[in-house]
Scaffold this motif. Structure first.
Motif, short mmCIF file in Angstrom:
data_model
loop_
_atom_site.label_atom_id
_atom_site.label_comp_id
_atom_site.label_asym_id
_atom_site.label_seq_id
_atom_site.Cartn_x
_atom_site.Cartn_y
_atom_site.Cartn_z
N UNK A 129 10.52 8.67 10.88
CA UNK A 129 11.92 8.07 9.75
C UNK A 129 11.93 7.78 8.63
N UNK A 130 10.08 7.83 8.70
CA UNK A 130 9.03 7.53 7.02
C UNK A 130 10.29 8.60 6.63
N UNK A 131 10.09 9.59 6.49
CA UNK A 131 10.46 11.24 5.02
C UNK A 131 12.06 10.69 5.16
N UNK A 153 9.47 1.44 8.05
CA UNK A 153 10.36 2.36 6.78
C UNK A 153 11.66 1.60 6.56
N UNK A 154 12.18 0.70 7.66
CA UNK A 154 12.90 -0.20 6.92
C UNK A 154 13.33 -0.81 5.56
N UNK A 193 0.67 -1.21 -0.06
CA UNK A 193 0.10 -0.19 0.48
C UNK A 193 0.94 1.35 0.34
N UNK A 194 1.75 1.30 0.68
CA UNK A 194 2.80 2.07 0.93
C UNK A 194 2.95 2.50 -0.22
N UNK A 215 14.25 -0.62 1.67
CA UNK A 215 14.90 -1.76 0.45
C UNK A 215 14.60 -1.84 0.12
N UNK A 216 12.59 -1.98 -0.62
CA UNK A 216 12.17 -1.99 -1.85
C UNK A 216 12.04 -0.77 -2.13
#
Length: 325
Positions: A69-71, A174-175, A43-44, A179-180
Motif C-alpha cells: 500500500x505504501x509503494x 499510507x493515506x 519521519x517517513x 495526502x501530505x
C-alpha cells in the motif's frame, strides 16, 4: 450443540458479533491516535530511503500488505521476512531507511534478534505493537498502539481484532502520507498501468479512436443512399460530413435516422440530414474525459478534430471495448 442445532443456527448473529468487536477495537484506536502518529508521518516524509516493513505470522501478512500500500500510494517500501533477513536480506536495509515492525506481543524472537543491527545502522524504528510495555515498544523510536480489549475469536486467541487494527493503522499511515505528498489520482494510475484505474486515467482518446478509412465520412452533398451505405459499412452508428479539406461539417447518427424514418429520405442530401457543429473532442484528451462528455451530452458518438480537421471518431462501444467503461 448437536448437528441439527448447528444446521438451524442463525450464524449471521455470530458473524455480526465478531464485526461488532472489530468495529469497537477500531473506534478505540481512532480515539488514541495522537502525536506519535504525527511523529511517524514526519519521519517517513523526511526519509531519503524506503520504509522496510517486517512482521511474523499474521502480523507478517499485515506488514507485507502495508509495504504494498505504501509503494502504490507514493511512499517507496518493501517487505522483508525476518527469516530471509537473517540469511542476507538485511543487507537491503540502510541508515537512510526506516523500519516499520508490526507485532502484537512485541516479544517475537525473530524480530528482536535484529534490533542491534538496526541500532548499528542507525535506522529509525517505528513499531505497531499491542503491548506498550513490551521489549519492542521500549526500544522503538516511535510506538503506535494496536492494543485491543479482546479478539473477535471466542477463545480470545486467534489474531482478528488486533490484526484489523494493525492493518487500519498501516492504511492510515499510507493515506496520510499520500495526502501530505500531494499524490494525485494520475500518480496512482501511473503506479497501476495494468489495472482498470490505470486504463481510465492513462488512456487518451488517440489510443481508442478510429482513424483513416475506419472513420465513416461523406461529403455534405452525398445523397441518402451513400450516407446509409457508409453508416452500415463502417458500423459506428453514425456518419460525419467533411469538406474537400477534411474539415468537419456535421454528423448524422442512427438515432437521427430513426427519428426521420417516416419522411421521404431518398431525395435528401447529407446536408439536409446532418446536425451542424457536432460535439468534438481532442486526440490528446483522456478517454475518461470523453466518457464524461458523452454522459453529460447524452450522446454515444464523438468526432475527434484538430483545428477543425477530422482526425478520428469515437463511439461508446469503442470505449467499452478498450475497458474504459
Amino acid at each position: 450443540m448437536t448437528p441439527i442445532a448447528k444446521q438451524q443456527m442463525d450464524w449471521s448473529v455470530v458473524g455480526a458479533a465478531a464485526l461488532d468487536i472489530e468495529c469497537a477495537a477500531l473506534a478505540a484506536t481512532r480515539d488514541n491516535i495522537g502525536e506519535d502518529f504525527s511523529r511517524a508521518i514526519r519521519l517517513f516524509l523526511n526519509l531519503s530511503g524506503k520504509i522496510i516493513c517486517m512482521g511474523v505470522g499474521k502480523s507478517g501478512h499485515i506488514a507485507a500488505k502495508a509495504a504494498s500500500t505504501f509503494s502504490s500510494t507514493g511512499t517507496p517500501a518493501f517487505f522483508i521476512h525476518p527469516t530471509e533477513a537473517g540469511h542476507g536480506d538485511l543487507g537491503l536495509v540502510s541508515g537512510e531507511d526506516a523500519v516499520l515492525v508490526i507485532s502484537y506481543s512485541g516479544e517475537s524472537g525473530e524480530i528482536l534478534s535484529f534490533l542491534s543491527a538496526f541500532r548499528q545502522l542507525q535506522t529509525p524504528l517505528v513499531a505497531i505493537v499491542g503491548r506498550p510495555q513490551s521489549t519492542l515498544a521500549g526500544v522503538s523510536d516511535i510506538c503506535l498502539s494496536s492494543a485491543v480489549e479482546k479478539e473477535a475469536c471466542p477463545h480470545n486467541l486467534a489474531p482478528t481484532a488486533s490484526t484489523t487494527v494493525a492493518l487500519a493503522l498501516a492504511n492510515s499511515l499510507a493515506v496520510t502520507l499520500l495526502e501530505a505528498r500531494g499524490f494525485s489520482a494520475d500518480d496512482f494510475a501511473r503506479c497501476h498501468p495494468l489495472g482498470a484505474l490505470g486504463r481510465r486515467l492513462l488512456t487518451c482518446v488517440s489510443d481508442v479512436m478510429r482513424t483513416g478509412d475506419e472513420i465513416p465520412t461523406v461529403k455534405a452533398d452525398a445523397d441518402f443512399s451513400e450516407v446509409l451505405i457508409e453508416m452500415t459499412g463502417k458500423r459506428m452508428g453514425m456518419v460525419l460530413a467533411v469538406d474537400d479539406d477534411n474539415h468537419l461539417q456535421g454528423i448524422f447518427t442512427d438515432g437521427d435516422l430513426r427519428r426521420a424514418i417516416s419522411g421521404n429520405l431518398t431525395k435528401l442530401k447529407m446536408s439536409d440530414l446532418m446536425k451542424e457543429n457536432p460535439q468534438v473532442v481532442h486526440a490528446n484528451m483522456l478517454a475518461e474525459e470523453a466518457v464524461r462528455c458523452m454522459k453529460e451530452k447524452n450522446i454515444n458518438h464523438l468526432a475527434v478534430a484538430d483545428n477543425g480537421s477530422l482526425v478520428g471518431a469515437l463511439s461508446f462501444h469503442d470505449l467499452l471495448r478498450h475497458g474504459i467503461l
